[in-house]
Design a protein around this motif. Sequence first.
Motif, short mmCIF file in Angstrom:
data_model
loop_
_atom_site.label_atom_id
_atom_site.label_comp_id
_atom_site.label_asym_id
_atom_site.label_seq_id
_atom_site.Cartn_x
_atom_site.Cartn_y
_atom_site.Cartn_z
N ALA A 171 0.84 -1.21 0.00
CA ALA A 171 0.00 0.00 0.00
C ALA A 171 0.87 1.25 0.00
N ARG A 172 1.95 1.25 0.76
CA ARG A 172 2.83 2.43 0.80
C ARG A 172 3.45 2.70 -0.56
N TYR A 173 3.71 1.65 -1.32
CA TYR A 173 4.30 1.83 -2.65
C TYR A 173 3.27 2.30 -3.68
N VAL A 174 2.02 1.85 -3.55
CA VAL A 174 1.03 2.13 -4.60
C VAL A 174 0.15 3.35 -4.31
N LEU A 175 0.11 3.83 -3.08
CA LEU A 175 -0.75 4.96 -2.76
C LEU A 175 -0.40 6.25 -3.53
N PRO A 176 0.85 6.48 -3.92
CA PRO A 176 1.12 7.67 -4.77
C PRO A 176 0.36 7.67 -6.09
N GLN A 177 -0.22 6.55 -6.47
CA GLN A 177 -1.05 6.52 -7.67
C GLN A 177 -2.19 7.54 -7.61
N ILE A 178 -2.65 7.87 -6.40
CA ILE A 178 -3.81 8.75 -6.25
C ILE A 178 -3.63 10.04 -7.04
#
Length: 535
Positions: free
Chosen positions: A130-137
Amino acid sequence: MSRVLRASAIMAAGTMVSRVTGFARSAVLVAALGSAHMGDAYTIANAIPFILFDFLLGGILSSVVVPSIVRRQQSDPDGGRAFEQRLMTIGAVVLVVLTAAAVLLARPLVELYTDAGWSTGKTEVAVMLARYVLPQIAFVGVGAIAGAILNTRDRFAAPMWAPVLNNVVMIGVLLLYLVTAGRSGSDVDAVSGADLALLGLGTTAGIVAQCLVLVIALHRAGFRFRPRFGLRDTGLGEMGRTAAWGLAYVCITQLGFWVTTKVASGAGDEVTGAGNTAYAQAFQLFQLPYGIIAVSVITAMLPRMSRSANAGDLGAIREEFASGVRLVSVLLVPAGLLLMVLGPAVTVLIYSWGNNDAENAIFIGNVLQVFGLALVPFSLFQLLLRVFYAFGDTRTPVFIGAGNTAVSITLSLLSAAVLPPRYVVMGLAGALTAAYTVGTAVAWVLASRRTRGLNGRVVAAGLSRMYSAALPGTLLALGVLWITRELADLTPLSSVVMLAAGGGLGLALYLVVAHRMRIPEVGSIVGMVTGRARR
């Protein structure tokens, strides 16, 4: 109808390539992670950025932004350019702030959507991902705003083709992950931190590439970004008040998604392969015909209906809507019936590779069969919502959505209470089907009052003829399925036979019968395809 058909054809081509590459992406994803614990951890982690985006902008973009931009393009002396620039500026700032907060809150966000019975290792993997993919927002949001502005300028190709690049990047990342992680890549207790970094950062890189494509397309369409922060006399305040109802709609539907996710998490913890990944992959496959056919029509319809609503032309809205329903249903009707018959054949072909086995793939197919029932009502529901949005009415869909969610939550909790764990996820798919069937009926009545009719008798007659035309092809597919299963087990090879003979011939028979029945939308599609083939 011809204008909608042409615009929809352009978008459908991009969406089809996107969905096909999405198929490949899903196949490699399940092959690399499996559909058990590691797959569930990734599914939850990668869903959270999109959940948060929906809370902030997703519902607003679909319900408010396009009609608002259209109005400002028609009324402002500068054609709405300053409005678009302020929208992009404020949206980007808010998205960056939200992204930073989400990364800091990764652990409680994961725990919110998972079952308390998850092991420590499974939870830790989900949090790290989640920490890696949350910047997708931030990148999803900027890309969505760019896509909305493109749509108001009748530039539909880039938003439909951009996800292809995302899928290509992800396929490369997942193949590399499969090679480097091997069997440990599907084990939450054995996967390495480096492999999780590759998986998470690679997922985000795909979204970054997709966003860049949309920003470049917007620049080529004539948009020039200039930071604008002033809010006075911009109309954004009015849009914000209208958007509050859109946000309420998103909150209500996300409540239903939260219940679905929690129930599926618990089921997957009790029965390996029968949890979040199975539901998510079946739902993605169910969305394939909807994405190729219905989304294209919906995207082309909304700006036109918004212009007609501004002009007070109810007749044009009725005609646009009825035309859209017929165009959508002419292929979704047979697609839904064929999914109900051939669901396991589809999923065995796609998902029974690498770190996943045939039994888990068949279960995904069983869930897909239930989703097949929902294809037509789900698509009609989305079309009906655009009628309200064209009038700037985001309030009515909130109440309809509340009813939908109440039905879905009630039936989802009932499924968890009375069904064996292995069948709970199928019960969740059934709950969605029932919710959208009820929601479509309610939305139809309310939208019909707003437009003084929706040509209901004509639409009902058309749907009846389409289902009648689809019945012979469905029976043919069912016969092929029975014969093939009598001769061989369900394997990728036998699945190819079922899909080619049952699905291909079944769809071809439908087109022949529908053409003979003189269903006009089939004639338009056949004419367009044969015309292009002769060029």
